[in-house]
Design a protein around this motif. Structure first.
Motif, PDB file in Angstrom:
ATOM      1  N   LEU A   1       2.831   8.007  12.841  1.00  0.00           N
ATOM      2  CA  LEU A   1       2.213   7.431  11.428  1.00  0.00           C
ATOM      3  C   LEU A   1       3.404   6.277  11.051  1.00  0.00           C
ATOM      4  N   ILE A   2       4.462   6.460  11.161  1.00  0.00           N
ATOM      5  CA  ILE A   2       5.406   5.353  10.735  1.00  0.00           C
ATOM      6  C   ILE A   2       5.433   4.290  11.786  1.00  0.00           C
ATOM      7  N   GLU A   3       5.154   4.374  13.026  1.00  0.00           N
ATOM      8  CA  GLU A   3       5.193   3.610  13.940  1.00  0.00           C
ATOM      9  C   GLU A   3       3.878   2.508  13.804  1.00  0.00           C
ATOM     10  N   MET A   4       2.795   3.035  13.340  1.00  0.00           N
ATOM     11  CA  MET A   4       1.647   2.453  13.049  1.00  0.00           C
ATOM     12  C   MET A   4       1.400   1.719  11.676  1.00  0.00           C
ATOM     13  N   LEU A   5       2.146   2.096  10.682  1.00  0.00           N
ATOM     14  CA  LEU A   5       1.981   1.571   9.274  1.00  0.00           C
ATOM     15  C   LEU A   5       2.517   0.252   9.331  1.00  0.00           C
ATOM     16  N   PRO A   6       1.725  -0.782   8.697  1.00  0.00           N
ATOM     17  CA  PRO A   6       1.976  -2.386   8.682  1.00  0.00           C
ATOM     18  C   PRO A   6       3.056  -2.338   7.570  1.00  0.00           C
ATOM     19  N   ALA A   7       3.630  -3.544   7.606  1.00  0.00           N
ATOM     20  CA  ALA A   7       4.765  -3.806   6.663  1.00  0.00           C
ATOM     21  C   ALA A   7       4.459  -3.528   5.340  1.00  0.00           C
TER      22      ALA A   7
ATOM     23  N   ALA B   1       0.838  -0.869  -0.011  1.00  0.00           N
ATOM     24  CA  ALA B   1       0.049  -0.021  -0.029  1.00  0.00           C
ATOM     25  C   ALA B   1       0.850   1.130  -0.013  1.00  0.00           C
ATOM     26  N   ARG B   2       0.227   2.286  -0.359  1.00  0.00           N
ATOM     27  CA  ARG B   2       1.178   3.703  -0.175  1.00  0.00           C
ATOM     28  C   ARG B   2       0.013   4.879   0.420  1.00  0.00           C
ATOM     29  N   VAL B   3       0.936   5.775   1.163  1.00  0.00           N
ATOM     30  CA  VAL B   3       0.335   6.716   1.849  1.00  0.00           C
ATOM     31  C   VAL B   3       0.992   7.980   1.374  1.00  0.00           C
TER      32      VAL B   3
ATOM     33  N   ASN C   1      -5.117  12.114  15.975  1.00  0.00           N
ATOM     34  CA  ASN C   1      -6.306  11.244  15.161  1.00  0.00           C
ATOM     35  C   ASN C   1      -5.809  10.771  14.012  1.00  0.00           C
ATOM     36  N   LEU C   2      -4.936  11.553  13.394  1.00  0.00           N
ATOM     37  CA  LEU C   2      -4.514  11.597  11.794  1.00  0.00           C
ATOM     38  C   LEU C   2      -3.862  10.002  11.593  1.00  0.00           C
ATOM     39  N   ALA C   3      -2.783   9.675  12.258  1.00  0.00           N
ATOM     40  CA  ALA C   3      -2.356   8.483  12.005  1.00  0.00           C
ATOM     41  C   ALA C   3      -3.336   7.220  12.378  1.00  0.00           C
ATOM     42  N   VAL C   4      -3.930   7.505  13.230  1.00  0.00           N
ATOM     43  CA  VAL C   4      -4.963   6.517  13.588  1.00  0.00           C
ATOM     44  C   VAL C   4      -5.986   6.192  12.524  1.00  0.00           C
ATOM     45  N   ARG C   5      -6.394   7.442  11.917  1.00  0.00           N
ATOM     46  CA  ARG C   5      -7.383   7.250  10.585  1.00  0.00           C
ATOM     47  C   ARG C   5      -6.700   6.559   9.527  1.00  0.00           C
ATOM     48  N   VAL C   6      -5.416   6.866   9.481  1.00  0.00           N
ATOM     49  CA  VAL C   6      -4.631   6.447   8.085  1.00  0.00           C
ATOM     50  C   VAL C   6      -4.686   4.695   8.333  1.00  0.00           C
ATOM     51  N   ARG C   7      -4.256   4.378   9.530  1.00  0.00           N
ATOM     52  CA  ARG C   7      -4.241   2.970   9.762  1.00  0.00           C
ATOM     53  C   ARG C   7      -5.564   2.169   9.794  1.00  0.00           C
ATOM     54  N   SER C   8      -6.575   2.968  10.194  1.00  0.00           N
ATOM     55  CA  SER C   8      -8.013   2.306  10.016  1.00  0.00           C
ATOM     56  C   SER C   8      -8.059   2.042   8.324  1.00  0.00           C
ATOM     57  N   GLN C   9      -8.156   2.940   7.775  1.00  0.00           N
ATOM     58  CA  GLN C   9      -8.163   2.751   6.314  1.00  0.00           C
ATOM     59  C   GLN C   9      -7.385   1.643   5.494  1.00  0.00           C
ATOM     60  N   LEU C  10      -6.270   1.656   5.944  1.00  0.00           N
ATOM     61  CA  LEU C  10      -5.339   0.459   5.598  1.00  0.00           C
ATOM     62  C   LEU C  10      -5.927  -0.960   6.088  1.00  0.00           C
ATOM     63  N   ASP C  11      -6.558  -0.834   7.476  1.00  0.00           N
ATOM     64  CA  ASP C  11      -6.964  -2.021   7.793  1.00  0.00           C
ATOM     65  C   ASP C  11      -8.202  -2.556   7.098  1.00  0.00           C
ATOM     66  N   THR C  12      -8.812  -1.630   6.390  1.00  0.00           N
ATOM     67  CA  THR C  12     -10.017  -1.975   5.548  1.00  0.00           C
ATOM     68  C   THR C  12      -9.759  -2.625   4.241  1.00  0.00           C
TER      69      THR C  12
END
Length: 358
Positions: free
Chosen positions: A218-224, A35-37, A168-179
């Motif tokens: 954000l970096i800490e929360m991004l998946p591999a 994925a890309r952010v 909230n920004l990083a959490v929101r980004v991670r939630s989108q990636l999780d979907t």
């Protein structure tokens, strides 16, 4: 410094990431990522970051290089070029205040002197190109921007996810990636706001540190397997109280003004365009590049191709500041802003490109 629209420029990021061909080397991302952010830090210029990077250790540790933004170097045009992948001459959002059908539209608030213009001046008509190459990309931005005319103009089509506090920004980004989303666009406006209000100094340093903390989270929360691309829409110049009001002989030739303080368009009274150009050059050439609309078009400041409807939004004379000053328009009050942008100096035109892969 003119934009490098065909090379390392903010307008090339989205087409390179979402398009069918491999990303160019200047972008420094993998050919194939899970994925890309893309994160836009409004107002973070390259020269300012290089000067104050000690306050942003996370960003300073990332791979980075400078790229050019668009002309004018301002939020309305820059964000639209990032999202659409087009230069301003094509997407048509030519600055902060823009002439449309005899009125001056504040593009960020989408208002004219008559008030809310979302119905009278439809955002999708003024900027007709779908953002993100027509893909439904989720947008993570300030919740206050939801439903605005400018948001509709440059971010329509995908799901809107608003953050109400920066944490909230990083959490929101991670939630989108999780979907299962494979591309997420995020935007943070704090650096630009603080620079406008306070200029460079303790407040700016604190805000840069706060933005850096968002990036670290954000970096800490991004998946591999995710590529993170961070850029900005423009840099900043400290202007402070150096505001220039039009002289009486110049103002007498002007019907109205548009643009921004450091890229001021003057719309001449009927038959006075040539006289206005001469008067502005005689009066303001020591602090600004003074050019007519044809030079802007011929030298492709806004892009290689400009359609007649978009060209009609230009004024007759542009005063583009090369000194740390700002021009007060003939029909608008002077805004008390410490830092400003919009012109073609390197401080405003160069923005950083940070990349990181998880």
């Amino acid at each position: 410094m003119l934009p490098d629209y065909s090379g390392a420029n903010v307008r090339g990021i989205i087409p390179a990431l979402l398009g069918p061909i491999d990303p160019p080397d200047w972008l420094n991302v993998r050919r194939h990522a899970t994925a890309r952010v893309v994160l836009v830090l409004d107002g973070l210029g390259w020269e300012q970051f290089e000067t104050f990077q000690q306050h942003a250790p996370t960003l300073a540790a990332l791979h980075r290089r400078s790229i050019t933004t668009i002309a004018p170097s301002t939020t309305a045009a820059g964000l639209a070029s990032i999202s659409t992948g087009l230069p301003p001459a094509e997407h048509g959002l030519l600055g902060y205040r823009m002439a449309v059908g005899g009125e001056v539209l504040n593009v960020l608030s989408w208002r004219t002197a008559a008030g809310d213009a979302r119905k009278a001046i439809e955002p999708a008509r003024i900027q007709p190109f779908e953002p993100f190459l027509g893909e439904r990309v989720p947008v993570v931005t300030n919740a206050l921007f939801g439903g605005s005319g400018f948001t509709t103009a440059h971010l329509r089509g995908g799901p809107f996810t608003g953050w109400r506090t920066p944490s909230n920004l990083a959490v929101r980004v991670r939630s989108q990636l999780d979907t299962g989303q494979r591309f997420v666009y995020a935007y943070y406006d704090g650096i630009d706001k603080v620079a406008h209000e306070f200029g460079f100094g303790a407040y700016y340093n604190a805000e840069l540190a706060a933005a850096d903390a968002i990036v670290a989270q954000l970096i800490e929360m991004l998946p591999a397997g995710v590529d993170l691309v961070i850029t900005a829409d423009h840099g900043q110049v400290h202007v402070g109280k150096a505001l220039i009001k039009l002289s009486g002989d110049v103002a007498a030739l002007v019907a109205f003004g548009s643009g921004e303080g450091r890229f001021r368009w003057l719309h001449a009274r009927p038959g006075a365009a040539g006289e206005l150009l001469d008067a502005c050059r005689q009066t303001y050439s020591d602090v600004a590049w003074v050019v007519d609309r044809q030079q802007v078009i011929d030298q492709r400041w806004f892009g290689p191709v400009i359609s007649p409807p978009v060209a009609a939004r230009l004024g007759d004379v542009a005063m583009v500041a090369h000194e740390p000053v700002s021009f007060i328009g003939p029909d608008e009050p002077g805004h008390d802003l410490a830092c400003r942008h919009g012109s073609l100096t390197s401080a405003e035109m160069l923005v950083p490109l940070f990349t990181h892969s998880t």
